[in-house]
Every structure is written in C-alpha cells, then in structure tokens.
Design a protein around this motif. Structure first.
Motif, PDB file in Angstrom:
ATOM      1  N   THR A 140      45.534 118.803  57.899  1.00 25.09           N
ATOM      2  CA  THR A 140      45.574 120.311  57.747  1.00 25.09           C
ATOM      3  C   THR A 140      45.459 120.855  59.304  1.00 25.09           C
ATOM      4  OG1 THR A 140      44.663 120.854  55.541  1.00 25.09           O
ATOM      5  CG2 THR A 140      44.530 122.328  57.246  1.00 25.09           C
ATOM      6  N   GLN A 141      44.603 119.898  60.071  1.00 20.06           N
ATOM      7  CA  GLN A 141      44.332 120.311  61.401  1.00 20.06           C
ATOM      8  C   GLN A 141      45.261 119.826  62.425  1.00 20.06           C
ATOM      9  OE1 GLN A 141      42.606 122.660  61.770  1.00 20.06           O
ATOM     10  NE2 GLN A 141      40.311 122.118  62.369  1.00 20.06           N
ATOM     11  N   LEU A 142      45.910 118.936  62.024  1.00 14.60           N
ATOM     12  CA  LEU A 142      47.176 118.188  62.614  1.00 14.60           C
ATOM     13  C   LEU A 142      48.094 119.240  62.700  1.00 14.60           C
ATOM     14  CD1 LEU A 142      47.276 114.531  61.885  1.00 14.60           C
ATOM     15  CD2 LEU A 142      47.133 115.674  64.066  1.00 14.60           C
ATOM     16  N   ARG A 143      48.561 119.767  61.477  1.00 18.31           N
ATOM     17  CA  ARG A 143      49.649 120.822  61.377  1.00 18.31           C
ATOM     18  C   ARG A 143      49.276 122.102  62.295  1.00 18.31           C
ATOM     19  NH1 ARG A 143      49.336 119.287  55.758  1.00 18.31           N
ATOM     20  NH2 ARG A 143      47.869 121.150  55.207  1.00 18.31           N
ATOM     21  N   VAL A 144      48.163 122.603  62.256  1.00 16.19           N
ATOM     22  CA  VAL A 144      47.706 123.557  63.263  1.00 16.19           C
ATOM     23  C   VAL A 144      47.878 123.154  64.838  1.00 16.19           C
ATOM     24  CG1 VAL A 144      45.863 124.781  64.390  1.00 16.19           C
ATOM     25  CG2 VAL A 144      45.956 124.450  61.753  1.00 16.19           C
ATOM     26  N   LEU A 145      47.653 122.025  65.039  1.00 18.10           N
ATOM     27  CA  LEU A 145      47.942 121.652  66.347  1.00 18.10           C
ATOM     28  C   LEU A 145      49.430 121.363  66.778  1.00 18.10           C
ATOM     29  CD1 LEU A 145      44.958 119.095  66.826  1.00 18.10           C
ATOM     30  CD2 LEU A 145      45.250 121.191  67.919  1.00 18.10           C
ATOM     31  N   ARG A 146      50.097 120.718  65.925  1.00 15.06           N
ATOM     32  CA  ARG A 146      51.516 120.587  66.011  1.00 15.06           C
ATOM     33  C   ARG A 146      52.419 121.940  65.925  1.00 15.06           C
ATOM     34  NH1 ARG A 146      51.371 115.056  62.302  1.00 15.06           N
ATOM     35  NH2 ARG A 146      50.745 113.830  64.104  1.00 15.06           N
ATOM     36  N   SER A 147      51.729 122.901  65.554  1.00 11.14           N
ATOM     37  CA  SER A 147      52.501 124.198  65.743  1.00 11.14           C
ATOM     38  C   SER A 147      52.210 124.969  67.101  1.00 11.14           C
ATOM     39  CB  SER A 147      52.047 125.027  64.340  1.00 11.14           C
ATOM     40  OG  SER A 147      52.240 124.628  63.221  1.00 11.14           O
ATOM     41  N   GLY A 148      51.300 124.163  67.886  1.00 10.70           N
ATOM     42  CA  GLY A 148      50.934 124.932  69.102  1.00 10.70           C
ATOM     43  C   GLY A 148      49.740 125.761  69.334  1.00 10.70           C
ATOM     44  N   ASN A 149      48.791 125.475  68.325  1.00  9.58           N
ATOM     45  CA  ASN A 149      47.729 126.563  67.983  1.00  9.58           C
ATOM     46  C   ASN A 149      46.413 125.589  68.027  1.00  9.58           C
ATOM     47  OD1 ASN A 149      49.309 128.624  67.066  1.00  9.58           O
ATOM     48  ND2 ASN A 149      49.587 127.676  65.167  1.00  9.58           N
ATOM     49  N   LEU A 150      45.173 126.595  68.073  1.00  7.97           N
ATOM     50  CA  LEU A 150      43.755 126.001  68.402  1.00  7.97           C
ATOM     51  C   LEU A 150      43.333 125.458  67.231  1.00  7.97           C
ATOM     52  CD1 LEU A 150      42.471 128.704  70.864  1.00  7.97           C
ATOM     53  CD2 LEU A 150      43.674 126.336  71.569  1.00  7.97           C
ATOM     54  N   ALA A 151      42.708 124.265  67.138  1.00  9.20           N
ATOM     55  CA  ALA A 151      42.001 123.944  66.069  1.00  9.20           C
ATOM     56  C   ALA A 151      40.469 123.772  66.159  1.00  9.20           C
ATOM     57  CB  ALA A 151      42.499 122.459  65.650  1.00  9.20           C
ATOM     58  N   GLY A 152      39.567 124.209  65.637  1.00 11.82           N
ATOM     59  CA  GLY A 152      38.201 123.998  65.621  1.00 11.82           C
ATOM     60  C   GLY A 152      37.643 123.143  64.846  1.00 11.82           C
ATOM     61  N   ILE A 153      36.503 122.329  65.501  1.00  9.92           N
ATOM     62  CA  ILE A 153      35.946 121.276  64.470  1.00  9.92           C
ATOM     63  C   ILE A 153      34.502 121.070  65.062  1.00  9.92           C
ATOM     64  CG2 ILE A 153      36.884 119.295  66.055  1.00  9.92           C
ATOM     65  CD1 ILE A 153      37.269 117.458  63.797  1.00  9.92           C
ATOM     66  N   TYR A 154      33.947 120.666  64.042  1.00  8.14           N
ATOM     67  CA  TYR A 154      32.359 120.454  64.333  1.00  8.14           C
ATOM     68  C   TYR A 154      32.243 118.797  64.172  1.00  8.14           C
ATOM     69  CZ  TYR A 154      31.526 125.271  63.560  1.00  8.14           C
ATOM     70  OH  TYR A 154      31.426 126.572  63.714  1.00  8.14           O
ATOM     71  N   PRO A 155      32.449 117.962  65.256  1.00  2.28           N
ATOM     72  CA  PRO A 155      32.331 116.493  64.979  1.00  2.28           C
ATOM     73  C   PRO A 155      30.973 116.000  64.383  1.00  2.28           C
ATOM     74  CG  PRO A 155      32.929 117.153  67.385  1.00  2.28           C
ATOM     75  CD  PRO A 155      32.422 118.545  66.706  1.00  2.28           C
ATOM     76  N   GLU A 156      29.852 116.761  64.366  1.00  5.12           N
ATOM     77  CA  GLU A 156      28.804 116.212  63.680  1.00  5.12           C
ATOM     78  C   GLU A 156      29.015 116.083  62.192  1.00  5.12           C
ATOM     79  OE1 GLU A 156      24.773 117.520  65.815  1.00  5.12           O
ATOM     80  OE2 GLU A 156      26.588 119.119  66.229  1.00  5.12           O
ATOM     81  N   GLY A 157      29.978 117.096  61.850  1.00  5.15           N
ATOM     82  CA  GLY A 157      30.279 116.980  60.255  1.00  5.15           C
ATOM     83  C   GLY A 157      29.569 117.996  59.396  1.00  5.15           C
ATOM     84  N   THR A 158      28.423 118.500  59.900  1.00  9.65           N
ATOM     85  CA  THR A 158      27.435 119.361  59.175  1.00  9.65           C
ATOM     86  C   THR A 158      26.550 120.052  60.219  1.00  9.65           C
ATOM     87  OG1 THR A 158      25.833 119.391  57.357  1.00  9.65           O
ATOM     88  CG2 THR A 158      25.756 117.439  58.696  1.00  9.65           C
ATOM     89  N   ARG A 159      25.789 121.013  59.755  1.00 10.55           N
ATOM     90  CA  ARG A 159      24.965 121.592  60.824  1.00 10.55           C
ATOM     91  C   ARG A 159      23.718 120.841  61.230  1.00 10.55           C
ATOM     92  NH1 ARG A 159      24.142 127.304  57.429  1.00 10.55           N
ATOM     93  NH2 ARG A 159      25.107 125.905  55.826  1.00 10.55           N
ATOM     94  N   SER A 160      23.255 120.924  62.234  1.00 18.97           N
ATOM     95  CA  SER A 160      22.175 120.071  62.720  1.00 18.97           C
ATOM     96  C   SER A 160      20.755 120.313  62.042  1.00 18.97           C
ATOM     97  CB  SER A 160      21.775 120.217  64.121  1.00 18.97           C
ATOM     98  OG  SER A 160      20.487 119.750  64.684  1.00 18.97           O
ATOM     99  N   PRO A 161      20.077 119.586  61.343  1.00 14.26           N
ATOM    100  CA  PRO A 161      18.760 120.114  60.626  1.00 14.26           C
ATOM    101  C   PRO A 161      17.635 120.352  61.535  1.00 14.26           C
ATOM    102  CG  PRO A 161      18.977 117.571  60.895  1.00 14.26           C
ATOM    103  CD  PRO A 161      20.472 118.031  61.389  1.00 14.26           C
ATOM    104  N   ASP A 162      17.768 120.243  62.792  1.00 11.93           N
ATOM    105  CA  ASP A 162      16.585 120.369  63.585  1.00 11.93           C
ATOM    106  C   ASP A 162      16.678 120.946  65.005  1.00 11.93           C
ATOM    107  OD1 ASP A 162      17.519 118.163  64.815  1.00 11.93           O
ATOM    108  OD2 ASP A 162      15.931 116.918  64.177  1.00 11.93           O
ATOM    109  N   GLY A 163      18.142 121.348  65.289  1.00  8.36           N
ATOM    110  CA  GLY A 163      18.589 121.621  66.475  1.00  8.36           C
ATOM    111  C   GLY A 163      19.056 120.711  67.574  1.00  8.36           C
TER     112      GLY A 163
END
Length: 238
Positions: free
Chosen positions: A103-126
């Motif tokens: 899904t994100q590759l399609r966004v990028l190949r359309s020339g747009n901005l893709a957002g991602i959280y590399p950690e995959g989930t929210r930090s439990p403690d900051g």
C-alpha cells in the motif's frame, strides 16, 4: 475533500491555535516527489500533529480495527482516519505486513509522501525501540529518501491510555533526508535491510535525545512493564 476540510478548515486551525506547534527542520521535506516520513511513536496524537505540520498530504496505514469501532467513539475515530487519508490494512493474516508495504509503495510510486512508524507500535515508556525492517524495504524498493522526524513531547501531551490531551505546546523536529541509493537493487537482503533500519533509528535517537533500547517495543508490551527512563536530553525552547 474531507482531508482538506479537516486540515485547513475544521481541525487544523483549532489545533494550531490551542497547541501552538513548534517545528524545526520542516524545510527538509521536499516540495514534490516521493519521500518517507519515518517517525518515533509516543502517542496516538502523533498521527494528528505530525501530518498537520506538513504542507503536503502524508499517508499512513493503520489497522483495520480503527475503521470498524462501535458507538460514537468508534464513528469519530473512523471519520478521523478516513479524513486524514489513512488506509486500513487487515493485520490478522500472515501477509499483513506485506499488504501494508504494498500500500505504501503505491503511495510513493504516485509521487506522494508515506508516513511510517519503524517501531511498529507506540513506545511503552517513551524510549526508542528497535526498528522493524519494513521501513528499509520501503526505502530500497521505492528509491525514495527517508525523512526522520521526531515527536519530542507527545507522550507528555497525551500519555498512552489517556483520551483527552493536555494543553501544552507541541514540539516536532524533522531531520535531513537519508539517501540509501547506495543499496539500490538490494531489497530483500536481510543484512542490508537491518543496516538501513538501524541507521534510521540512530538518526531518530540523535534527533529526539531519547534512550535507545535494542529490543522490539511489542515484546516489552507483552512482558512486565519497563521502568520509565528520563525523557529527552534536549528539546525545543518553550
């Protein structure tokens, strides 16, 4: 249409007036063409404040459950994600991660901005946790630059588990673009993808001043709570 109404008429102006966002490095975001905005993840409000500070539309993917909630709360959450252009992905199957990547590759190949959280989930403690290699594969397969971005105090504004955010100035920092063209054609090589991911996480650590923990955040969440460590070594001036 709903996205532009929320950002520029309904939601955006009010949030800017109330939380007075303070941003560094916004000029690192290209005015056109594809780019990946890779962010740390401290709070649900990250997905509100960060895209609000970017002139261009930022597309995230999110678990499909956010779009199927019940009652007024569920409807409001769904409308928010629909309005901000977030794309639902079914995470129940074995190909969930690949579906999000495609899904994100399609966004990028359309020339747009893709957002991602590399950690995959929210930090439990900051603290900042080990990144998953999906961000590297996305960068290598698309050829798009990676813009590291850190939310400096979102966990103070809306700590995990809280619904109503505190009224406090939002602080965000964008870093210089990371170019991984030297690894062109090497998507799928797990050693290369780990090296790229670690480089991105190092930049997030430097930008945020947060302690780095070399384990996955999701693993911590399934175990006993980890004591909270001191927050940023530095932050934007108030």
């Amino acid at each position: 249409m709903l996205y532009w109404l929320l950002k520029y008429i309904i939601l955006g102006p009010w949030l800017k007036m109330i939380f007075r966002p303070q941003v560094e490095g916004r000029g690192h975001i290209p005015g056109s063409g594809p780019a990946i905005l890779a962010s740390n993840h401290l709070s649900f409000s990250d997905s509100i404040f960060m895209p609000l500070m970017v002139k261009r539309k930022v597309t995230f993917v999110a678990k499909a459950e956010y779009f199927t909630g019940k009652g007024i709360k569920g409807w409001l959450i769904k409308q928010f994600f629909v309005g901000t252009g977030t794309i639902p992905v079914d995470r129940s199957g074995g190909r969930a991660a690949q579906a999000a990547l495609d899904t994100q590759l399609r966004v990028l190949r359309s020339g747009n901005l893709a957002g991602i959280y590399p950690e995959g989930t929210r930090s439990p403690d900051g603290r900042l946790y080990r990144g998953k290699t999906g961000v590297a594969r996305l960068a290598l397969e698309s050829g798009a630059p990676v813009i590291p971005v850190v939310m400096l105090n979102a966990d103070e504004i809306q700590p995990p588990g809280t619904l109503i955010p505190k009224i406090k100035r939002v602080k965000i920092r964008f870093g210089e673009p990371l170019d991984f063209s030297r690894y062109a054609g090497m998507a799928g090589d797990r050693f290369v993808e780990r090296a790229v991911t670690d480089e991105i996480m190092y930049e997030l650590m430097e930008l945020s001043g947060r302690e780095y923990v070399d384990i996955y955040a999701q693993k911590v969440k399934t175990q006993q709570p980890v004591p909270t460590q001191p927050g940023p070594r530095e932050s934007l001036a108030a």
